[in-house]
Design a protein around this motif. Structure first.
Motif, PDB file in Angstrom:
ATOM      1  N   UNK A  50     -14.693 -13.677   6.037  1.00 28.85           N
ATOM      2  CA  UNK A  50     -13.930 -12.431   5.651  1.00 28.85           C
ATOM      3  C   UNK A  50     -14.667 -11.033   5.990  1.00 28.85           C
ATOM      4  N   UNK A  51     -13.884  -9.990   6.056  1.00 29.06           N
ATOM      5  CA  UNK A  51     -14.530  -8.734   6.478  1.00 29.06           C
ATOM      6  C   UNK A  51     -15.253  -8.021   5.436  1.00 29.06           C
ATOM      7  N   UNK A  52     -16.236  -7.278   5.571  1.00 25.16           N
ATOM      8  CA  UNK A  52     -16.686  -6.614   4.395  1.00 25.16           C
ATOM      9  C   UNK A  52     -15.686  -5.389   3.906  1.00 25.16           C
ATOM     10  N   UNK A  53     -16.167  -4.778   2.935  1.00 25.03           N
ATOM     11  CA  UNK A  53     -15.490  -3.691   2.162  1.00 25.03           C
ATOM     12  C   UNK A  53     -14.560  -2.833   3.164  1.00 25.03           C
TER      13      UNK A  53
ATOM     14  N   UNK B 296      -8.551   3.477   3.259  1.00 26.40           N
ATOM     15  CA  UNK B 296      -7.616   2.845   2.230  1.00 26.40           C
ATOM     16  C   UNK B 296      -6.793   1.656   2.728  1.00 26.40           C
ATOM     17  N   UNK B 297      -6.719   1.354   3.992  1.00 24.32           N
ATOM     18  CA  UNK B 297      -5.758   0.176   4.365  1.00 24.32           C
ATOM     19  C   UNK B 297      -6.704  -1.056   4.593  1.00 24.32           C
ATOM     20  N   UNK B 298      -6.564  -2.103   4.061  1.00 24.01           N
ATOM     21  CA  UNK B 298      -7.397  -3.317   4.215  1.00 24.01           C
ATOM     22  C   UNK B 298      -7.748  -3.665   5.714  1.00 24.01           C
ATOM     23  N   UNK B 299      -6.834  -3.436   6.562  1.00 29.29           N
ATOM     24  CA  UNK B 299      -6.995  -3.476   8.221  1.00 29.29           C
ATOM     25  C   UNK B 299      -8.085  -2.780   8.576  1.00 29.29           C
TER      26      UNK B 299
ATOM     27  N   UNK C 114       6.273  -3.272   4.158  1.00 26.26           N
ATOM     28  CA  UNK C 114       6.372  -4.432   4.470  1.00 26.26           C
ATOM     29  C   UNK C 114       5.045  -4.582   5.417  1.00 26.26           C
ATOM     30  N   UNK C 115       4.640  -3.845   6.187  1.00 28.69           N
ATOM     31  CA  UNK C 115       3.486  -3.532   7.090  1.00 28.69           C
ATOM     32  C   UNK C 115       2.349  -3.645   6.097  1.00 28.69           C
ATOM     33  N   UNK C 116       2.274  -3.050   5.273  1.00 26.70           N
ATOM     34  CA  UNK C 116       0.953  -3.046   4.167  1.00 26.70           C
ATOM     35  C   UNK C 116       1.003  -4.303   3.674  1.00 26.70           C
TER      36      UNK C 116
ATOM     37  N   UNK D 152     -12.726   3.070  11.645  1.00 26.71           N
ATOM     38  CA  UNK D 152     -11.597   3.002  10.723  1.00 26.71           C
ATOM     39  C   UNK D 152     -10.361   3.791  11.073  1.00 26.71           C
ATOM     40  N   UNK D 153     -10.709   5.023  11.869  1.00 24.44           N
ATOM     41  CA  UNK D 153      -9.504   6.098  12.376  1.00 24.44           C
ATOM     42  C   UNK D 153      -8.767   5.103  13.338  1.00 24.44           C
TER      43      UNK D 153
END
Lengths: 260, 365
Positions: free
Chosen positions: A128-131, A135-138, A157-159, A145-146
């Motif tokens: 799995x990914x690091x932290x 604010x979004x897990x993706x 739904x997307x979240x 991140x941007x």
């Protein structure tokens, strides 16, 4: 900028499951297996300019079906592909769906002319990914991140879909059976990884290259797991070239002449 | 602390050069040039004999002052004379070069030297953005991508293709692999935050050139902090300072040498309009030829004076070097002896004096 092609939506039955698919374009057929979490990727729009593109929504990921193994799902997607693409086709899978595509190539290789695995996690996943840096897990799947796909504030739904995807990436385990059978894949294969992909160990890419007889690996600079979100032009250029020319895509053909 | 002899291979008649850049090839005399390279290699060999643990080379273009356009070629020649010293390429100008070619040269050198290579990455001085016609605005991005590609090319055991922003290679498979595994030590020569962060994040060393000690201390403070954030601590060999030096028997003699110098020391700039154009492009400003040219004096804007980091008798030099060790944690001093008005014979005397009077003392740091 890639032109937006209108994909029409349909459903296909396979082993009692109704699988959603999208289709656009004409020409030789490309079948893709994809979660379609953020809509239709630019890659498929680009490919549909030249090919008939059929995108199967991975039943496990997009349709909320019970979790099944990639191997089991591959049997279903192979049937769906055979129904929608009776002739030969190129097969593309991304992330967890690449693991399904890999198994599809192992189980039903006859019609597959070329295999493209984008960010596959079957071999040497890291758990799995690091932290997440945002604010979004993706955002944990990205170098920057941007570059998160979709709207900045995703709807519920997307979240939920993003959260489920990240959760599944944490669950994926090394597929020793798939690894042991990589040598059976005879079609031209391209395995694509973001250079900063933290979902698999750095050794993963070389396993594909070393085991699959006709395999190239490609590293996309400045991209994490979601290459489509971070370097879409590079991905389109690479995959388009490979689908068209397969293993000969390594031969340069662009003119470098200046001011002839 | 270790000492490194920087081998610029300066053209012996460089005092006759114009003060601008580039130096026209018409100034080149083959016989003088051949002799200059021979003298430069003798200096490296003698430095090793006197206890210098590294010899270093740096990529610079279109000037006989540092006459190593391809530092790997120079390093290969010197490596046959210096059998023990580390061979440090500090560094290759990655924005200008094909990174795969750079990796191939480094891997070959590491084999030729049986694992003595130290790698340095460098953006280059602004004038060198004009070499090979690179857009100065792309230099930073090209450096960052180039470093990633060189490291991958040196460490990846299977052939791969590379889809970069500035480079696309559909087959990369560097042969030979480096002797030092997974790869030789790497120094990133920089004062820019993004490159310092890159070095820290990748476990690489830091090189800083020619700045005063307080400036280097600020750079090192950032670097060490980011290394700590990344979970590691740099070793002394991973903090390198390159400085100019003039060492004499006494402080008084060094002062007399300085007082006797005439005119400018370097020509690393060129016409001021071009200097301003490069600076504008590097900082992302819009290039407006009217503004660049307006009020721009013609001629050279190169630095005046020798801009020395270290000057004096042995005791003074030891103190000055200790300052860099104490305030910056520098573990390697990469020293540029070929100063203006200092010929080969004098450089050899300085190497001998440094090796005898300074080196044993700084090794204790």
């Amino acid at each position: 900028m890639t032109a937006q092609t209108e994909f029409k939506e349909g459903r296909v039955e396979a082993r009692g499951l109704s699988i959603r698919y999208l289709e656009a374009g004409q020409g030789d057929t490309i079948v893709a297996v994809d979660s379609l979490t953020w809509g239709t990727p630019k890659l498929y729009h680009a490919l549909a300019q030249k090919y008939r593109v059929v995108v199967l929504e991975a039943p496990q990921l997009g349709g909320g079906s019970p979790s099944k193994s990639s191997k089991a799902l591959a049997g279903i997607t192979a049937l769906a592909a055979a129904s929608l693409a009776p002739g030969d086709y190129s097969l593309i899978g991304t992330s967890l769906s690449a693991n399904v595509a890999l198994w599809q190539a192992l189980q039903a290789p006859a019609k597959i002319e070329a295999l493209v695995l984008i960010s596959p996690t079957a071999i040497l996943p890291t758990g799995g990914p690091p932290e997440a840096a945002g604010s979004r897990p993706v955002q944990s799947l990205l170098t920057h991140p941007e570059n998160a796909p979709g709207p900045p504030q995703p709807d519920p739904a997307l979240a939920a879909a993003e959260k489920a995807l990240v959760h599944l990436l944490k669950e994926v385990a090394h597929d020793a059976e798939a690894e042991s059978r990589l040598g059976e894949i005879q079609c031209a294969t391209l395995a694509v990884f973001g250079l900063e992909d933290k979902m698999v160990s750095p050794e993963a890419a070389r396993v594909y290259r070393a085991r699959i007889p006709n395999c190239n690996i490609s590293l996309v600079y400045d991209a994490g797991h979601l290459i489509e979100a971070e370097r879409p032009e590079a991905l389109i250029n690479l995959v388009s070239d490979f689908v068209e020319r397969r293993e000969t895509f390594i031969v340069g053909r662009e003119s470098r002449v200046i001011n002839p | 602390m270790k000492a490194s002899y920087f081998g610029p291979m300066g053209y012996s008649q460089r005092h006759l050069f114009p003060t601008t850049w580039p130096i026209p090839p018409s100034y080149h005399d083959p016989e003088t040039s051949v002799q200059s390279y021979q003298e430069g290699m003798e200096e490296c060999e003698f430095a090793e004999e006197m206890g210098f643990e590294w010899v270093s080379f740096s990529e610079h273009h279109y000037s006989g002052r540092i006459a190593t356009g391809n530092p790997a070629v120079m390093a290969a020649a010197v490596a046959e004379r210096c059998k023990k010293a580390k061979i440090a390429i500090l560094g290759q100008l990655l924005p200008l070069n094909n990174p795969v070619r750079a990796a191939e040269e480094l891997a070959m050198l590491d084999n030729i030297t049986n694992g003595r290579v130290i790698i340095g990455f460098l953006r280059g001085t602004p004038n060198e953005d004009q070499v090979y016609t690179m857009n100065p605005a792309e230099g930073r991005g090209r450096l960052l991508e180039g470093m990633d590609l060189v490291i991958k090319a040196l460490t990846e055991p299977e052939p791969f293709s590379w889809e970069g922003r500035y480079h696309q290679f559909r087959t990369v498979s560097v042969w030979p692999r480096p002797v030092q595994q997974p790869m030789p030590p790497v120094i990133v020569a920089t004062r820019s935050d993004d490159s310092i962060q890159y070095a820290a994040a990748h476990g690489l060393g830091l090189g800083v050139s020619f700045v005063p000690v307080d400036q280097m201390a600020k750079v090192v403070e950032k670097y060490v902090g980011w290394c700590r954030d990344a979970g590691w601590q740099p070793q002394p060999d991973q903090i390198v300072y390159r400085g100019s030096i003039y060492v004499a028997e006494t402080d008084k003699k060094a002062d007399e040498w300085l007082a006797g110098l005439k005119g400018p020391s370097r020509g690393m700039a060129g016409p001021s309009s071009v200097v301003r154009a490069v600076a504008a492009a590097r900082s992302g400003e819009e290039f407006d030829l009217r503004n660049i040219i307006a009020g721009s004096p013609t001629g050279d804007v190169s630095g005046r004076g020798p801009q020395l980091s270290f000057m004096g008798g042995p005791d003074t030099i030891v103190k000055q070097i200790k300052t860099f060790h104490d305030q910056c944690g520098a573990g390697v001093m990469d020293l540029f002896f070929q100063q203006p008005g200092v010929d080969h014979g004098e450089v050899m005397k300085e190497i001998e004096l440094f090796g005898r009077e300074v080196l044993p003392r700084i090794k204790e740091f």
